[in-house]
Design a protein around this motif. Structure first.
Motif, PDB file in Angstrom:
ATOM      1  N   GLN A   1      48.216  -2.563  21.776  1.00 34.13           N
ATOM      2  CA  GLN A   1      47.018  -1.786  22.094  1.00 34.13           C
ATOM      3  C   GLN A   1      47.329  -0.675  23.089  1.00 34.13           C
ATOM      4  N   GLN A   2      48.124  -1.001  24.100  1.00 34.92           N
ATOM      5  CA  GLN A   2      48.496   0.012  25.078  1.00 34.92           C
ATOM      6  C   GLN A   2      49.352   1.109  24.429  1.00 34.92           C
ATOM      7  N   LEU A   3      50.197   0.728  23.500  1.00 34.51           N
ATOM      8  CA  LEU A   3      51.008   1.717  22.796  1.00 34.51           C
ATOM      9  C   LEU A   3      50.132   2.641  21.956  1.00 34.51           C
TER      10      LEU A   3
ATOM     11  N   PHE B   1      47.054   3.353  22.674  1.00 36.85           N
ATOM     12  CA  PHE B   1      46.373   4.216  23.647  1.00 36.85           C
ATOM     13  C   PHE B   1      47.275   5.382  24.074  1.00 36.85           C
ATOM     14  N   VAL B   2      48.561   5.087  24.289  1.00 41.89           N
ATOM     15  CA  VAL B   2      49.484   6.151  24.705  1.00 41.89           C
ATOM     16  C   VAL B   2      49.586   7.218  23.627  1.00 41.89           C
ATOM     17  N   LEU B   3      49.754   6.798  22.376  1.00 38.53           N
ATOM     18  CA  LEU B   3      49.903   7.758  21.279  1.00 38.53           C
ATOM     19  C   LEU B   3      48.633   8.580  21.083  1.00 38.53           C
ATOM     20  N   LEU B   4      47.489   7.903  21.080  1.00 38.28           N
ATOM     21  CA  LEU B   4      46.234   8.612  20.847  1.00 38.28           C
ATOM     22  C   LEU B   4      45.860   9.493  22.034  1.00 38.28           C
ATOM     23  N   ASP B   5      46.080   8.995  23.252  1.00 31.88           N
ATOM     24  CA  ASP B   5      45.787   9.814  24.431  1.00 31.88           C
ATOM     25  C   ASP B   5      46.659  11.063  24.466  1.00 31.88           C
ATOM     26  N   SER B   6      47.908  10.922  24.053  1.00 32.93           N
ATOM     27  CA  SER B   6      48.799  12.093  24.011  1.00 32.93           C
ATOM     28  C   SER B   6      48.320  13.104  22.976  1.00 32.93           C
ATOM     29  N   LEU B   7      47.868  12.612  21.818  1.00 34.18           N
ATOM     30  CA  LEU B   7      47.341  13.506  20.790  1.00 34.18           C
ATOM     31  C   LEU B   7      46.080  14.224  21.281  1.00 34.18           C
ATOM     32  N   ILE B   8      45.173  13.485  21.891  1.00 39.63           N
ATOM     33  CA  ILE B   8      43.938  14.088  22.393  1.00 39.63           C
ATOM     34  C   ILE B   8      44.244  15.052  23.538  1.00 39.63           C
ATOM     35  N   LEU B   9      45.248  14.744  24.346  1.00 41.51           N
ATOM     36  CA  LEU B   9      45.645  15.659  25.418  1.00 41.51           C
ATOM     37  C   LEU B   9      46.131  16.987  24.860  1.00 41.51           C
ATOM     38  N   SER B  10      46.887  16.942  23.772  1.00 42.45           N
ATOM     39  CA  SER B  10      47.349  18.187  23.161  1.00 42.45           C
ATOM     40  C   SER B  10      46.183  18.996  22.600  1.00 42.45           C
TER      41      SER B  10
ATOM     42  N   TRP C   1      49.748   8.153  31.772  1.00 42.43           N
ATOM     43  CA  TRP C   1      50.603   7.545  32.803  1.00 42.43           C
ATOM     44  C   TRP C   1      50.242   6.083  33.033  1.00 42.43           C
ATOM     45  N   PHE C   2      48.944   5.779  33.129  1.00 39.28           N
ATOM     46  CA  PHE C   2      48.524   4.404  33.366  1.00 39.28           C
ATOM     47  C   PHE C   2      48.914   3.505  32.200  1.00 39.28           C
ATOM     48  N   SER C   3      48.776   3.984  30.988  1.00 39.22           N
ATOM     49  CA  SER C   3      49.130   3.167  29.834  1.00 39.22           C
ATOM     50  C   SER C   3      50.628   2.898  29.790  1.00 39.22           C
ATOM     51  N   VAL C   4      51.432   3.888  30.134  1.00 36.91           N
ATOM     52  CA  VAL C   4      52.887   3.683  30.172  1.00 36.91           C
ATOM     53  C   VAL C   4      53.250   2.628  31.218  1.00 36.91           C
ATOM     54  N   CYS C   5      52.617   2.702  32.393  1.00 36.47           N
ATOM     55  CA  CYS C   5      52.870   1.690  33.430  1.00 36.47           C
ATOM     56  C   CYS C   5      52.481   0.299  32.968  1.00 36.47           C
ATOM     57  N   ALA C   6      51.360   0.200  32.250  1.00 35.65           N
ATOM     58  CA  ALA C   6      50.927  -1.107  31.745  1.00 35.65           C
ATOM     59  C   ALA C   6      51.916  -1.655  30.728  1.00 35.65           C
ATOM     60  N   ILE C   7      52.455  -0.797  29.880  1.00 37.87           N
ATOM     61  CA  ILE C   7      53.438  -1.250  28.885  1.00 37.87           C
ATOM     62  C   ILE C   7      54.693  -1.779  29.583  1.00 37.87           C
ATOM     63  N   VAL C   8      55.128  -1.088  30.620  1.00 39.17           N
ATOM     64  CA  VAL C   8      56.316  -1.524  31.353  1.00 39.17           C
ATOM     65  C   VAL C   8      56.077  -2.879  32.012  1.00 39.17           C
ATOM     66  N   LYS C   9      54.889  -3.077  32.606  1.00 42.54           N
ATOM     67  CA  LYS C   9      54.595  -4.352  33.276  1.00 42.54           C
ATOM     68  C   LYS C   9      54.475  -5.485  32.275  1.00 42.54           C
ATOM     69  N   ASN C  10      53.812  -5.218  31.139  1.00 44.07           N
ATOM     70  CA  ASN C  10      53.640  -6.289  30.140  1.00 44.07           C
ATOM     71  C   ASN C  10      54.965  -6.645  29.479  1.00 44.07           C
ATOM     72  N   SER C  11      55.807  -5.654  29.243  1.00 41.82           N
ATOM     73  CA  SER C  11      57.086  -5.945  28.587  1.00 41.82           C
ATOM     74  C   SER C  11      58.043  -6.672  29.520  1.00 41.82           C
ATOM     75  N   GLY C  12      57.795  -6.621  30.821  1.00 41.53           N
ATOM     76  CA  GLY C  12      58.671  -7.293  31.779  1.00 41.53           C
ATOM     77  C   GLY C  12      58.373  -8.751  31.948  1.00 41.53           C
ATOM     78  N   ARG C  13      57.313  -9.265  31.336  1.00 43.93           N
ATOM     79  CA  ARG C  13      56.952 -10.676  31.471  1.00 43.93           C
ATOM     80  C   ARG C  13      57.591 -11.495  30.371  1.00 43.93           C
TER      81      ARG C  13
END
Length: 234
Positions: free
Chosen positions: A151-153, A155-164, A222-234
Motif C-alpha cells: 500500500q505504501q508503495l 502511495f509513493v507511485l501515485l503521489d509521484s504521478l500526481i506531483l508531476s 518522503w513520508f511514504s518512503v520512510c514508512a517503507i524503509v521502517k516496515n521492510s526493516g522488521r
C-alpha cells in the motif's frame, strides 16, 4: 599471663576513631544518592533500548506516520480545492475604449486560455485523489492496522504521478500569468493586469495554492518512503 593495658595516648586515639564512625556512616549514606540516581538513569535508558529493539518504538513511529499522512492528505484536499475555486471564480468584466466614442465590455476568464483550463482539470483530479487516498489512510489508522509495504508503495507511485501533474499545471498557469502581468513586446502580447486587476489577483492566489499543493505532495512522497524503509526493516 600478662594483661594488656592501653596507654593514655592509645585510649585517646580509640575514642577519636569511635567519634568519627557516625560521620563516616553519614558520608556513605550521602554518597549513595548519586549512585542510586545513576542506577535509575541506566535502567531508564535500558528500557528505552529494549523497546526500540523489540519494535515498540517503531510501532509508535509508524502510528505517528499514519497520523501525519492523514493530516497531509487533508491539507492536500484543502489546497487543491481552494486553487480550483479561486481560478473558476476569476471572471472579470472591464470597460475598454476602442475609439473616442466607443467603449466595450471585455470579459477575462479562465476558459479563454488552455493552460488555465488544464490547471482547473488537473487540480480537480488532485482533489478527488486526495479524498480517496485520505479515506484509505484514515480507515487504516482507525482499524489500528499498519499500512502494508504494498500500500505504501502504491502511495509513493501515485503521489509521484500526481506531483508531476501538479507541477506541470502550476508551471503552465504560472507562465501565462506572468505574461499577463509583464507582457511580451517581442510577440506583441500586451500586459492586462492593469486592466483586469481582480482576475490577476485570482491567478496569483490560485498559483500560491498550487505551490502549497506541490509541497504537500512532495512531503507525502518522503513520508511514504520512510514508512517503507521502517516496515521492510522488521
Amino acid at each position: 599471663m600478662a594483661i594488656f593495658k592501653p596507654q593514655p595516648s592509645q585510649t585517646a586515639s580509640i575514642s577519636a576513631c569511635c567519634s568519627l564512625l557516625p560521620s563516616i556512616a553519614m558520608a556513605s549514606v550521602e554518597t549513595g544518592a548519586p549512585t542510586q540516581a545513576t542506577t535509575e538513569t541506566q535502567t531508564r535508558w535500558s528500557s528505552k533500548l529494549t523497546r526500540l529493539v523489540s519494535g515498540t518504538a517503531g510501532a509508535v513511529a509508524v502510528k505517528n506516520h499514519e497520523k501525519a499522512d492523514v493530516t497531509l492528505r487533508l491539507f492536500l484536499f484543502v489546497f487543491s480545492f481552494i486553487a480550483v475555486v479561486v481560478m473558476v471564480t476569476s471572471k472579470q468584466t472591464a470597460a475598454i475604449r476602442v475609439s473616442p466614442d466607443m467603449v466595450i465590455g471585455v470579459d477575462a476568464k479562465f476558459t479563454h486560455l488552455a493552460s488555465f483550463t488544464y490547471f482547473v482539470a488537473a487540480f480537480s483530479v488532485i482533489g478527488l485523489y486526495s479524498m480517496i487516498t485520505g479515506y484509505l489512510s484514515y480507515s487504516s489508522m482507525k482499524k489500528q492496522e499498519r499500512n502494508s509495504i504494498n500500500q505504501q508503495l502504491h502511495f509513493v507511485l501515485l503521489d509521484s504521478l500526481i506531483l508531476s501533474i501538479s507541477a506541470s499545471a502550476t508551471g503552465a498557469a504560472g507562465g501565462v500569468a506572468y505574461e499577463a502581468l509583464k507582457g511580451n513586446p517581442h510577440v506583441r502580447w500586451m500586459k492586462i493586469c492593469h486592466i483586469f486587476d481582480t482576475f490577476c489577483h485570482h491567478l496569483a492566489s490560485s498559483g500560491a495554492m498550487s505551490l502549497l499543493t506541490s509541497v504537500t505532495l512532495l512531503m507525502l512522497v518522503w513520508f511514504s518512503v520512510c514508512a517503507i524503509v521502517k516496515n521492510s526493516g522488521r
